[in-house]
Design a protein around this motif. Sequence first.
Motif, PDB file in Angstrom:
ATOM      1  N   PHE A  18      26.437   7.136 -57.471  1.00 40.79           N
ATOM      2  CA  PHE A  18      27.157   7.140 -56.544  1.00 40.79           C
ATOM      3  C   PHE A  18      28.484   7.600 -57.146  1.00 40.79           C
ATOM      4  CE2 PHE A  18      30.147   4.701 -53.704  1.00 40.79           C
ATOM      5  CZ  PHE A  18      29.982   5.280 -52.428  1.00 40.79           C
ATOM      6  N   ASP A  19      29.118   8.548 -56.510  1.00 45.29           N
ATOM      7  CA  ASP A  19      30.459   8.889 -57.071  1.00 45.29           C
ATOM      8  C   ASP A  19      31.166   9.636 -55.934  1.00 45.29           C
ATOM      9  OD1 ASP A  19      29.029  11.235 -57.149  1.00 45.29           O
ATOM     10  OD2 ASP A  19      29.058  11.635 -59.253  1.00 45.29           O
ATOM     11  N   ASN A  20      32.152  10.606 -56.459  1.00 40.05           N
ATOM     12  CA  ASN A  20      32.875  11.030 -55.132  1.00 40.05           C
ATOM     13  C   ASN A  20      32.359  12.842 -55.045  1.00 40.05           C
ATOM     14  OD1 ASN A  20      34.316  12.060 -57.555  1.00 40.05           O
ATOM     15  ND2 ASN A  20      36.240  12.348 -56.343  1.00 40.05           N
ATOM     16  N   SER A  21      31.057  12.987 -55.666  1.00 38.69           N
ATOM     17  CA  SER A  21      30.724  14.480 -55.835  1.00 38.69           C
ATOM     18  C   SER A  21      30.505  15.250 -54.462  1.00 38.69           C
ATOM     19  CB  SER A  21      29.734  14.588 -56.706  1.00 38.69           C
ATOM     20  OG  SER A  21      28.680  13.871 -56.280  1.00 38.69           O
ATOM     21  N   TYR A  22      30.325  14.228 -53.494  1.00 35.75           N
ATOM     22  CA  TYR A  22      29.858  14.712 -51.916  1.00 35.75           C
ATOM     23  C   TYR A  22      31.326  15.782 -51.508  1.00 35.75           C
ATOM     24  CZ  TYR A  22      29.989  14.868 -46.744  1.00 35.75           C
ATOM     25  OH  TYR A  22      30.051  15.352 -45.515  1.00 35.75           O
ATOM     26  N   PHE A  23      32.608  15.001 -52.265  1.00 34.72           N
ATOM     27  CA  PHE A  23      33.930  15.547 -51.739  1.00 34.72           C
ATOM     28  C   PHE A  23      34.386  16.937 -52.968  1.00 34.72           C
ATOM     29  CE2 PHE A  23      33.957  11.149 -50.500  1.00 34.72           C
ATOM     30  CZ  PHE A  23      34.194  11.594 -49.061  1.00 34.72           C
ATOM     31  N   THR A  24      33.950  16.500 -54.107  1.00 37.92           N
ATOM     32  CA  THR A  24      34.475  17.423 -55.139  1.00 37.92           C
ATOM     33  C   THR A  24      33.379  18.701 -55.383  1.00 37.92           C
ATOM     34  OG1 THR A  24      33.105  16.548 -56.720  1.00 37.92           O
ATOM     35  CG2 THR A  24      35.376  15.805 -56.470  1.00 37.92           C
ATOM     36  N   ASN A  25      32.241  18.675 -54.715  1.00 35.77           N
ATOM     37  CA  ASN A  25      31.315  19.733 -54.887  1.00 35.77           C
ATOM     38  C   ASN A  25      30.961  20.138 -53.717  1.00 35.77           C
ATOM     39  OD1 ASN A  25      31.420  19.065 -57.592  1.00 35.77           O
ATOM     40  ND2 ASN A  25      29.596  18.094 -57.652  1.00 35.77           N
ATOM     41  N   HIS A  26      31.710  20.289 -52.594  1.00 29.55           N
ATOM     42  CA  HIS A  26      31.300  20.628 -51.212  1.00 29.55           C
ATOM     43  C   HIS A  26      31.104  22.297 -51.199  1.00 29.55           C
ATOM     44  CE1 HIS A  26      35.660  21.121 -50.913  1.00 29.55           C
ATOM     45  NE2 HIS A  26      35.361  22.129 -50.038  1.00 29.55           N
ATOM     46  N   MET A  27      31.849  22.944 -51.977  1.00 24.18           N
ATOM     47  CA  MET A  27      31.541  24.358 -52.196  1.00 24.18           C
ATOM     48  C   MET A  27      30.261  24.681 -52.533  1.00 24.18           C
ATOM     49  SD  MET A  27      34.251  25.781 -50.638  1.00 24.18           S
ATOM     50  CE  MET A  27      34.013  27.507 -50.917  1.00 24.18           C
ATOM     51  N   GLN A  32      38.552   9.292 -57.186  1.00 24.90           N
ATOM     52  CA  GLN A  32      37.231   8.596 -56.974  1.00 24.90           C
ATOM     53  C   GLN A  32      37.482   7.044 -56.671  1.00 24.90           C
ATOM     54  OE1 GLN A  32      33.485   9.580 -58.888  1.00 24.90           O
ATOM     55  NE2 GLN A  32      33.813   7.623 -60.028  1.00 24.90           N
ATOM     56  N   ALA A  33      38.489   6.502 -57.439  1.00 25.26           N
ATOM     57  CA  ALA A  33      38.847   5.287 -57.390  1.00 25.26           C
ATOM     58  C   ALA A  33      39.352   4.824 -55.817  1.00 25.26           C
ATOM     59  CB  ALA A  33      39.988   4.664 -58.284  1.00 25.26           C
ATOM     60  N   ILE A  34      40.032   5.696 -55.208  1.00 25.55           N
ATOM     61  CA  ILE A  34      40.422   5.359 -53.919  1.00 25.55           C
ATOM     62  C   ILE A  34      39.494   5.421 -52.781  1.00 25.55           C
ATOM     63  CG2 ILE A  34      41.695   6.369 -51.972  1.00 25.55           C
ATOM     64  CD1 ILE A  34      44.212   7.090 -54.014  1.00 25.55           C
TER      65      ILE A  34
END
Length: 194
Positions: free
Chosen positions: A137-146, A180-182
């Motif tokens: 569980f991290d923010n990779s959905y947002f960072t790796n969308h490309m 990611q913290a937000i």
Amino acid sequence: MRYGRIAVWSPEQPQSSFIFRAGADLPAAELEPAVGVEQQQQQQQHQQQQVGVEAAARQLRKIFSEKLGFTDQEIVALAGARTIGRAFKERGGSCSFGYGDQAASKYTKSSSKMWEDHSAGCGIAGGAAWTRNWLTFDNSYFTNHMEAMEDDDLLWFPMDAALQADPGFKPTFELYARDQAIFFRDYAKAHKTF
């Protein structure tokens, strides 16, 4: 965070703010599917992707804002849970990957290294995920969308594209990619509300 739902409540414990009924118009993941490079290119050439994104954004707001009372920011936060999600052919037909190693994407096989520490083992193999490390569980959905848009073994639907492209959703999507913290803070609030 507390998982699960309350089945019984009392005056001291308020009832959940919503109940899904049968046929409750949950968002359809496959509104003009946008999985894989070839499909994405075809959609872009015919301007179908924008139509799909607009329709997906309207549907997201219809379900999550009008029916459930969520803001655009809360919708994007909750969608970030896809970082640990999978879809299965047998559970709705929105992806072509099914149960077991034979039908799994390259990231959802039992031998795949999807944990943050790169260890193997995923429980039930199969389906397709939005992220390579779909058990972290991290923010990779947002960072790796490309990456998800370009990799046929990862998922990216018009619902996802709407979160990244729609003017109301995009600022939050980009914020969560940067911080990611937000995302964690906002996800926890929205999840508790949900």
